[in-house]
Every structure is written in C-alpha cells, then in structure tokens.
Write a protein that holds these residues in place. Structure first.
Motif, short mmCIF file in Angstrom:
data_model
loop_
_atom_site.label_atom_id
_atom_site.label_comp_id
_atom_site.label_asym_id
_atom_site.label_seq_id
_atom_site.Cartn_x
_atom_site.Cartn_y
_atom_site.Cartn_z
N ARG A 48 13.10 47.97 7.21
CA ARG A 48 12.13 46.87 7.32
C ARG A 48 12.81 45.57 7.75
O ARG A 48 14.00 45.35 7.46
CB ARG A 48 11.41 46.61 6.00
CG ARG A 48 12.28 46.08 4.87
CD ARG A 48 11.52 45.16 3.89
NE ARG A 48 11.44 43.78 4.36
CZ ARG A 48 10.59 42.88 3.93
NH1 ARG A 48 9.70 43.19 3.00
NH2 ARG A 48 10.62 41.64 4.40
N LYS A 53 6.95 35.44 10.06
CA LYS A 53 7.01 35.20 8.63
C LYS A 53 5.94 34.20 8.15
O LYS A 53 5.91 33.07 8.63
CB LYS A 53 8.39 34.63 8.23
CG LYS A 53 9.56 35.53 8.57
CD LYS A 53 9.51 36.87 7.85
CE LYS A 53 9.55 36.74 6.35
NZ LYS A 53 9.40 38.07 5.70
N GLU A 86 5.93 43.25 9.26
CA GLU A 86 4.66 42.68 8.80
C GLU A 86 3.82 42.23 9.99
O GLU A 86 4.34 41.63 10.93
CB GLU A 86 4.94 41.48 7.88
CG GLU A 86 3.66 40.76 7.47
CD GLU A 86 3.85 39.73 6.37
OE1 GLU A 86 4.95 39.67 5.77
OE2 GLU A 86 2.90 38.99 6.11
N TRP A 105 3.01 46.48 7.87
CA TRP A 105 2.49 46.13 6.55
C TRP A 105 1.74 44.80 6.64
O TRP A 105 2.04 43.96 7.50
CB TRP A 105 3.55 46.13 5.45
CG TRP A 105 4.39 44.90 5.31
CD1 TRP A 105 4.05 43.72 4.69
CD2 TRP A 105 5.75 44.71 5.76
NE1 TRP A 105 5.10 42.84 4.72
CE2 TRP A 105 6.15 43.43 5.38
CE3 TRP A 105 6.65 45.54 6.45
CZ2 TRP A 105 7.42 42.92 5.66
CZ3 TRP A 105 7.91 45.02 6.74
CH2 TRP A 105 8.29 43.74 6.35
N GLY A 107 0.82 41.51 4.63
CA GLY A 107 1.39 40.74 3.53
C GLY A 107 0.34 40.20 2.57
O GLY A 107 -0.87 40.27 2.83
N ALA A 108 0.84 39.68 1.47
CA ALA A 108 -0.04 39.28 0.36
C ALA A 108 -0.92 38.07 0.69
O ALA A 108 -1.94 37.86 0.05
CB ALA A 108 0.83 38.96 -0.85
N ARG A 109 -0.51 37.29 1.68
CA ARG A 109 -1.35 36.15 2.06
C ARG A 109 -2.48 36.63 2.98
O ARG A 109 -3.61 36.20 2.86
CB ARG A 109 -0.51 35.07 2.72
CG ARG A 109 0.39 34.38 1.71
CD ARG A 109 1.62 33.76 2.32
NE ARG A 109 2.61 33.48 1.28
CZ ARG A 109 3.45 34.39 0.79
NH1 ARG A 109 3.43 35.63 1.25
NH2 ARG A 109 4.29 34.08 -0.17
N LYS A 145 -0.25 45.13 1.02
CA LYS A 145 0.21 44.56 -0.25
C LYS A 145 -0.97 43.99 -1.01
O LYS A 145 -1.97 43.59 -0.40
CB LYS A 145 1.22 43.43 0.02
CG LYS A 145 2.51 43.93 0.64
CD LYS A 145 3.59 42.91 0.42
CE LYS A 145 4.90 43.32 1.03
NZ LYS A 145 6.01 42.49 0.56
N ARG A 174 3.11 44.06 -5.17
CA ARG A 174 4.18 43.06 -5.03
C ARG A 174 4.04 41.95 -6.05
O ARG A 174 4.66 40.89 -5.92
CB ARG A 174 4.25 42.52 -3.60
CG ARG A 174 2.98 41.94 -3.05
CD ARG A 174 2.69 40.49 -3.45
NE ARG A 174 3.57 39.56 -2.78
CZ ARG A 174 4.02 38.45 -3.33
NH1 ARG A 174 3.66 38.12 -4.56
NH2 ARG A 174 4.79 37.62 -2.65
N HIS A 203 9.70 40.82 -4.10
CA HIS A 203 8.74 39.71 -4.13
C HIS A 203 8.10 39.57 -5.51
O HIS A 203 7.70 38.49 -5.89
CB HIS A 203 7.69 39.89 -3.04
CG HIS A 203 8.29 39.71 -1.68
ND1 HIS A 203 8.78 40.76 -0.96
CD2 HIS A 203 8.53 38.59 -0.94
CE1 HIS A 203 9.30 40.31 0.18
NE2 HIS A 203 9.17 39.00 0.21
N GLU A 229 14.04 44.27 -0.56
CA GLU A 229 14.74 43.43 0.43
C GLU A 229 16.25 43.57 0.26
O GLU A 229 16.80 43.32 -0.81
CB GLU A 229 14.30 41.96 0.28
CG GLU A 229 12.89 41.78 0.79
CD GLU A 229 12.47 40.34 0.99
OE1 GLU A 229 11.51 40.11 1.74
OE2 GLU A 229 13.09 39.44 0.39
C1 PEP Z 1 7.73 40.19 2.87
O1 PEP Z 1 7.66 41.38 2.54
O2 PEP Z 1 8.69 39.72 3.47
C2 PEP Z 1 6.65 39.28 2.44
C3 PEP Z 1 6.47 38.09 3.00
O3 PEP Z 1 5.98 39.75 1.39
P1 PEP Z 1 4.68 39.20 0.61
O4 PEP Z 1 3.55 39.23 1.58
O5 PEP Z 1 4.55 40.20 -0.49
O6 PEP Z 1 4.99 37.82 0.09
#
Ligand code: PEP
Ligand code: MN
Length: 348
Positions: A48, A53, A86, A105, A107-109, A145, A174, A203, A229
């Motif tokens: 990964r 980001k 992501e 994937w 992400g959580a946001r 996530k 997460r 996370h 990570e």
């Molecule tokens: C990540 O996996 O790098 C990440 C930003 O995760 P999350 O969306 O869970 O904060």
C-alpha cells in the motif's frame, strides 16, 4: 497456530519519492520471503501507499499525485507484490485502475459522504467495463474504511453501493479518531459476516508503539486481515510519522506465535473497564446536573457558591465510605477535589 490473519495490506502512509516507494516495497517483500521460508503460509501481502492524501491541513504533504502511480507500477514489477492506494474521486479511480492498482480503498473522510462513494462506485463500473488487459472486474478489490463519525449504517450503505459495481468488497475498521470503536466493528461483523473485515491498527491508534498489541487483538477477534503503515525510515516520513512501523517490526507481527486465546481475557476485561467508565461519566454528569440546580437555588437566595465547612464535611464522609470499599484516602481526595472543582464551575 500461527498467524490467523490472511490479508496484509502493508506499506507507507504516503508514496513520497520513487526511491522511498521502491525501498519500502523491497523491504516488505523481504519480510514476506523470510516468513514464507519459515513455514508454509497462505497470507496475501499487498503493498500500500497513499498517492492522493486527504490531509487535514493544506500546509502539509498532500501526496505525490499521479507520478507516484509509475513508482507503484515499478515496485510491483520488482517485487511481484500487488498494490493498493486510496481513491477519493472518479478521476483517482480511473488513473489507479489504468495503472494496474489491484486494491482501491476509500478513506474514512470519503466514506462519510455517500455522494462521493456513489461517484467512486460509478467510476469503478465505467472503468472496469472498458478495461481489457490491465485489470478485470474479478481481480479488482475495493476496501471501505469506517467513516470517522462512527455511523454503522453509513458504513454498511457504502459497502452496498460498492457491491453493486460487481468488484470484490472488503471493509476496514480504522477506529474513530485515534480510538477504537469495537462495538461498531462487532456490529459490522454481525450484520455483514460475508464481507472480509480488516483492522487498521495504525490509524486506529496513531501510535507505532500500540500497533503490535492491536494486531494481537485483531487475531483474537478473528479479523480477516490487517492494514498496517510500514515505512523503511518512519522518523523521516512526510505523513503519519508517529504511527508507522519499521519492516522489522512488521516481521515480528507477522511471525507472532501468541495463541489467540492469550489476549481474550485481557480484551474482556478492557470491555468491562469501558462499561464501568461509561457508567462513571453518566453518574458524574448527573451529579453536575444536581450541582447546577443547587447553584440556581443559592443564587436565588444570594448564598455563596463555596461553603468550605460543607465541603470538608462531605469529604470526610466520602473518605470513610470509600475506604470501606478499599479505595485509598489519597485517591478519594484527588477524585473529590476534581469533582468539587467542576461542581463549583457549573454553579458559577
Ligand atoms: C490512510 O490509510 O493513509 C488514511 C488516510 O487512512 P484513514 O482514511 O483511515 O484516515
Ligand atoms: Mn496514514
């Protein structure tokens, strides 16, 4: 029995440079090779790295963007590892799938926003329909996530949207902020036992020192895999430096022989502590509510908020009662002082 987890999604938080990506992938491949030489393994290891980001502040590293897709391709070619990144927009989906990324994937946001998730799902459908050689629908995996705002229905809704695309769907717990929300993970398991559920201890904790223990808990709770990570030089990482572990630490986690049952009693006890703390907050909140009413009463009659004699009297009573229950005088004094200070604050 060794290693219950089957899926390891491991690698740096962010793809930072071609050298860093290639070094990270090579170190993970070396860990995988070492583990495989020790015993036969059916673990699936995926490399990964975040390319786009979703950072809180615009003044921090926002990811290397599209050029990093080529670094990932090279890393995959050199190591044989499939890759994961992501995606937050339809454009990310298109670019990632065109570049041969196997796992996407959310992400959580992003997973907190059904419109964004639907747009990603639509892009997956469009892209996988037109893809010929690089990637097919059956090879692609999308992992979602849990949303940061601890909403189980939203998380399951995301899974349902993504299932309609026809690609394989997995879920990742997460945590919420930097704390676990086990209840939500258990509920997810109960409602969707058919969807593989991974744990992201990085996370979830935000702390490299807590990752190994959380991986043990994941084994106890029968998670289907881990997203961790891993950075060849965590202290130099451009994002999430505190939570990234070294390849050596990853090897220790993957080699862990702790039987699952060892951590079960600890987990049960922690659950109990969580429940007791919840009950404590409820009681303290009720006490503050009574204090507030006492404050109103005193104000109406022009009485002073602080009445030292009364405090000294209740303190002595509480110490006597608490000591009967085995709590030390020092502890009860500290607790009562904190409660009293808050009581005075709400009365003012
Ligand atoms: C990540 O996996 O790098 C990440 C930003 O995760 P999350 O969306 O869970 O904060
Ligand atoms: Mn990260």
């Amino acid at each position: 029995m060794r290693r219950k987890e089957k899926i390891f999604i491991v690698g740096p938080c962010s793809a930072e440079s071609e050298e860093q990506v290639l070094e990270a992938a090579a170190s993970i491949r070396a860990v995988q090779a070492a583990i495989d030489s020790e015993s036969t393994s059916d673990s699936w290891v995926v490399f990964r790295a975040g390319i786009w980001k979703p950072r809180t502040s615009p003044d921090t590293f926002q990811g290397a963007g599209e050029p990093a897709l080529r670094w990932m391709q090279r890393a995959s070619k050199q190591t044989g590892l499939p890759t994961a990144t992501e995606v937050a927009t339809p454009e990310h989906v298109a670019r990632a799938l065109e570049s041969g990324i196997t796992c996407l994937w959310i992400g959580a946001r992003t997973s907190a926003n059904p419109i964004a998730v639907q747009a990603i799902a639509d892009a997956i459908v469009t892209k996988t329909m037109t893809m010929t050689q690089t990637m097919t629908k059956t090879q692609t995996i999308v992992m979602v996530k849990n949303p940061v705002n601890e909403d189980i229905d939203l998380w399951i809704g995301d899974v349902e949207r993504l299932e309609k695309t026809g690609v394989r769907v997995m879920a990742i717990h997460r945590g919420c902020g930097h704390r676990p929300c086990w209840k939500m993970a258990f509920e997810f398991r109960r409602r969707r036992p058919d969807i593989p559920l991974l744990l992201d201890p990085s996370h979830l904790s935000g702390d490299a020192n807590k990752v190994a223990e959380l991986c043990q808990i994941a084994r106890t709770l029968d998670f289907d895999g881990l997203m961790i990570e891993v950075h060849p030089h965590p202290e130099q990482a451009l994002s999430d430096a505190r939570q990234q572990i070294t390849p050596e630490a990853l090897r220790a986690i993957m080699e862990d022989t702790t039987p699952a049952s060892d951590t079960l009693p600890l987990l049960e006890l922690r659950k109990e502590i969580d429940e007791v703390d919840d009950a404590l907050w409820t009681l303290i909140a009720r006490r503050m509510e009574v204090s507030r009413r006492i404050g109103d009463y005193k104000r109406e009659r022009g009485m002073a908020v602080i009445q030292p004699q009364r405090y000294e009297q209740i303190l002595q009573e509480r110490i006597a009662r608490a000591q009967e229950q085995g709590i030390s005088e020092q502890a009860i004094r500290q607790i009562m002082e904190a409660i009293h200070t808050e009581s005075v604050r709400v009365q003012l």
